[in-house]
Write an enzyme that holds these catalytic residues in place. Sequence first.
Site, PDB file in Angstrom:
ATOM      1  N   CYS A   1      45.819  49.458  68.221  1.00 41.83           N
ATOM      2  CA  CYS A   1      45.543  50.540  67.271  1.00 41.83           C
ATOM      3  C   CYS A   1      44.038  50.591  66.942  1.00 41.83           C
ATOM      4  CB  CYS A   1      46.443  50.373  66.060  1.00 41.83           C
ATOM      5  SG  CYS A   1      46.807  51.936  65.291  1.00 41.83           S
TER       6      CYS A   1
ATOM      7  N   HIS B   1      51.760  49.234  67.424  1.00 37.42           N
ATOM      8  CA  HIS B   1      51.619  47.863  66.903  1.00 37.42           C
ATOM      9  C   HIS B   1      52.675  46.956  67.533  1.00 37.42           C
ATOM     10  CE1 HIS B   1      48.698  48.248  63.541  1.00 37.42           C
ATOM     11  NE2 HIS B   1      49.003  49.523  63.694  1.00 37.42           N
TER      12      HIS B   1
ATOM     13  N   GLU C   1      53.110  43.905  67.356  1.00 38.22           N
ATOM     14  CA  GLU C   1      53.559  42.830  66.457  1.00 38.22           C
ATOM     15  C   GLU C   1      54.653  43.308  65.498  1.00 38.22           C
ATOM     16  OE1 GLU C   1      50.869  44.579  66.143  1.00 38.22           O
ATOM     17  OE2 GLU C   1      50.301  44.829  64.038  1.00 38.22           O
TER      18      GLU C   1
HETATM   19  N1  GLN Z   1      43.654  55.277  61.765  1.00 38.67           N
HETATM   20  C1  GLN Z   1      42.995  54.038  62.028  1.00 38.67           C
HETATM   21  C2  GLN Z   1      41.617  54.283  62.626  1.00 38.67           C
HETATM   22  O1  GLN Z   1      41.301  55.349  63.027  1.00 38.67           O
HETATM   23  C3  GLN Z   1      43.817  53.140  62.946  1.00 38.67           C
HETATM   24  C4  GLN Z   1      45.133  52.810  62.295  1.00 38.67           C
HETATM   25  C5  GLN Z   1      45.750  51.488  62.705  1.00 38.67           C
HETATM   26  O2  GLN Z   1      45.084  50.575  63.190  1.00 38.67           O
HETATM   27  N2  GLN Z   1      47.042  51.363  62.442  1.00 38.67           N
HETATM   28  O3  GLN Z   1      40.829  53.408  62.705  1.00 38.67           O
END
Ligand code: GLN
Length: 151
Positions: free
Chosen positions: A41, A134, A136
Amino acid sequence: MDALIVPGGESTTLIKLMDAFDLWAPLREFAATGKPLLGTCAGMILLAGEVLNPPQRSLGLIDVTVERNSYGRQRESFEADGTFSPDGEEVDLHMVFIRAPRLVQLGPEVRSLASCRDDCVMARQDQVLVASFHPELCGDPAVHRYFLAMG
Ligand code: GLN
Protein backbone atom coordinates in the site's frame (compact mmCIF):
# COMPACT_ATOMS: atom_id res chain seq x y z
CA MET A 1 18.37 -8.14 8.31
CA ASP A 2 17.42 -10.73 5.69
CA ALA A 3 14.31 -9.07 4.27
CA LEU A 4 12.48 -5.79 4.70
CA ILE A 5 8.81 -4.77 4.56
CA VAL A 6 7.88 -1.14 3.97
CA PRO A 7 4.38 -1.07 5.45
CA GLY A 8 1.16 0.76 4.66
CA GLY A 9 0.20 4.02 6.29
CA GLU A 10 0.29 7.43 4.72
CA SER A 11 3.02 7.90 2.14
CA THR A 12 3.30 11.68 2.61
CA THR A 13 3.95 11.15 6.33
CA LEU A 14 6.38 8.32 5.62
CA ILE A 15 8.28 10.63 3.24
CA LYS A 16 8.60 13.23 6.03
CA LEU A 17 9.97 10.55 8.37
CA MET A 18 12.35 9.28 5.68
CA ASP A 19 13.67 12.85 5.33
CA ALA A 20 13.91 13.40 9.09
CA PHE A 21 15.75 10.12 9.74
CA ASP A 22 17.80 10.13 6.51
CA LEU A 23 16.37 6.82 5.35
CA TRP A 24 16.50 7.32 1.56
CA ALA A 25 20.09 6.15 1.09
CA PRO A 26 19.89 3.22 3.57
CA LEU A 27 16.74 1.91 1.85
CA ARG A 28 18.42 2.13 -1.57
CA GLU A 29 21.51 0.42 -0.13
CA PHE A 30 19.35 -2.38 1.30
CA ALA A 31 17.69 -2.90 -2.10
CA ALA A 32 21.13 -3.01 -3.77
CA THR A 33 22.07 -6.03 -1.62
CA GLY A 34 19.44 -8.03 -3.53
CA LYS A 35 17.64 -9.08 -0.34
CA PRO A 36 13.84 -9.29 -0.62
CA LEU A 37 11.92 -6.03 -0.24
CA LEU A 38 8.12 -5.87 0.08
CA GLY A 39 6.10 -2.67 -0.12
CA THR A 40 2.42 -2.79 0.84
CA CYS A 41 0.00 0.00 0.00
CA ALA A 42 1.80 3.23 1.04
CA GLY A 43 4.99 1.12 1.03
CA MET A 44 4.31 0.27 -2.62
CA ILE A 45 3.94 4.01 -3.35
CA LEU A 46 7.37 4.63 -1.81
CA LEU A 47 9.08 1.88 -3.83
CA ALA A 48 7.44 2.80 -7.17
CA GLY A 49 9.21 4.37 -10.12
CA GLU A 50 6.48 6.94 -10.66
CA VAL A 51 3.65 8.24 -8.48
CA LEU A 52 0.51 10.04 -9.70
CA ASN A 53 -2.35 11.90 -7.99
CA PRO A 54 -0.38 13.91 -7.12
CA PRO A 55 3.17 13.19 -8.31
CA GLN A 56 5.52 12.75 -5.35
CA ARG A 57 9.03 11.56 -4.60
CA SER A 58 9.66 7.84 -4.46
CA LEU A 59 12.59 5.43 -4.24
CA GLY A 60 12.23 4.14 -7.81
CA LEU A 61 13.10 0.55 -6.91
CA ILE A 62 10.46 -1.09 -9.12
CA ASP A 63 9.43 -0.03 -12.63
CA VAL A 64 5.73 0.62 -11.98
CA THR A 65 3.48 3.67 -12.04
CA VAL A 66 1.00 3.94 -9.17
CA GLU A 67 -1.95 6.24 -8.67
CA ARG A 68 -2.61 7.19 -5.06
CA ASN A 69 -6.09 6.91 -3.53
CA SER A 70 -7.24 5.48 -6.84
CA TYR A 71 -10.21 3.51 -5.46
CA GLY A 72 -11.69 6.55 -3.72
CA ARG A 73 -11.67 8.05 -0.27
CA GLN A 74 -11.25 6.30 3.07
CA ARG A 75 -14.92 5.28 3.24
CA GLU A 76 -14.60 3.61 -0.19
CA SER A 77 -12.07 1.18 1.33
CA PHE A 78 -13.20 -2.39 0.67
CA GLU A 79 -12.50 -6.11 0.95
CA ALA A 80 -12.73 -8.41 -2.07
CA ASP A 81 -11.69 -11.85 -3.24
CA GLY A 82 -8.84 -11.91 -5.71
CA THR A 83 -6.37 -14.34 -7.20
CA PHE A 84 -2.73 -14.75 -6.21
CA SER A 85 -0.68 -16.55 -8.88
CA PRO A 86 2.79 -17.38 -7.60
CA ASP A 87 4.82 -19.56 -9.98
CA GLY A 88 2.01 -20.69 -12.22
CA GLU A 89 -0.43 -21.97 -9.57
CA GLU A 90 -3.54 -19.93 -8.75
CA VAL A 91 -4.71 -19.36 -5.18
CA ASP A 92 -7.86 -17.51 -4.07
CA LEU A 93 -7.00 -14.74 -1.64
CA HIS A 94 -9.19 -12.42 0.38
CA MET A 95 -7.80 -8.88 0.00
CA VAL A 96 -8.20 -5.71 2.07
CA PHE A 97 -7.84 -2.35 0.30
CA ILE A 98 -7.55 0.70 2.54
CA ARG A 99 -7.64 3.97 0.57
CA ALA A 100 -5.46 2.01 -1.76
CA PRO A 101 -3.20 3.01 -4.62
CA ARG A 102 -3.71 1.36 -8.02
CA LEU A 103 -0.96 -0.12 -10.19
CA VAL A 104 -1.64 1.69 -13.47
CA GLN A 105 1.46 0.69 -15.45
CA LEU A 106 4.02 -2.11 -15.26
CA GLY A 107 7.41 -1.89 -16.95
CA PRO A 108 8.64 -4.69 -19.24
CA GLU A 109 10.68 -6.38 -16.48
CA VAL A 110 7.76 -6.44 -14.03
CA ARG A 111 5.54 -9.50 -13.50
CA SER A 112 1.96 -9.33 -12.29
CA LEU A 113 1.40 -11.83 -9.45
CA ALA A 114 -2.16 -11.10 -8.30
CA SER A 115 -5.36 -9.63 -9.60
CA CYS A 116 -8.64 -8.41 -8.19
CA ARG A 117 -11.61 -6.95 -10.08
CA ASP A 118 -9.58 -6.79 -13.33
CA ASP A 119 -6.70 -4.86 -11.74
CA CYS A 120 -3.17 -6.06 -11.17
CA VAL A 121 -2.76 -5.76 -7.38
CA MET A 122 0.67 -7.31 -6.82
CA ALA A 123 3.83 -7.04 -8.90
CA ARG A 124 7.42 -8.21 -8.74
CA GLN A 125 10.66 -7.12 -10.35
CA ASP A 126 13.69 -9.14 -9.26
CA GLN A 127 13.73 -9.02 -5.45
CA VAL A 128 11.20 -6.21 -5.09
CA LEU A 129 7.56 -7.15 -4.45
CA VAL A 130 4.70 -4.65 -4.12
CA ALA A 131 1.01 -5.00 -3.28
CA SER A 132 -1.77 -2.43 -3.38
CA PHE A 133 -3.69 -4.37 -0.69
CA HIS A 134 -2.68 -5.38 2.85
CA PRO A 135 -1.45 -9.02 2.85
CA GLU A 136 -1.08 -8.89 6.65
CA LEU A 137 -4.86 -8.46 6.99
CA CYS A 138 -6.05 -11.20 4.64
CA GLY A 139 -5.89 -13.99 7.23
CA ASP A 140 -3.72 -16.15 4.98
CA PRO A 141 0.10 -16.12 5.16
CA ALA A 142 0.45 -17.06 1.45
CA VAL A 143 2.00 -13.74 0.40
CA HIS A 144 4.41 -13.63 3.34
CA ARG A 145 5.40 -17.25 2.70
CA TYR A 146 6.11 -16.37 -0.93
CA PHE A 147 8.05 -13.25 0.13
CA LEU A 148 10.25 -15.16 2.58
CA ALA A 149 10.96 -17.79 -0.07
CA MET A 150 12.41 -15.03 -2.29
CA GLY A 151 15.39 -14.82 0.08
N1 GLN B 1 -3.71 6.46 0.93
C1 GLN B 1 -2.39 6.20 1.42
C2 GLN B 1 -1.37 6.98 0.61
O1 GLN B 1 -1.65 7.50 -0.42
C3 GLN B 1 -2.06 4.72 1.40
C4 GLN B 1 -3.01 3.97 2.30
C5 GLN B 1 -2.46 2.69 2.91
O2 GLN B 1 -1.25 2.48 3.02
N2 GLN B 1 -3.37 1.86 3.38
O3 GLN B 1 -0.25 7.09 0.98
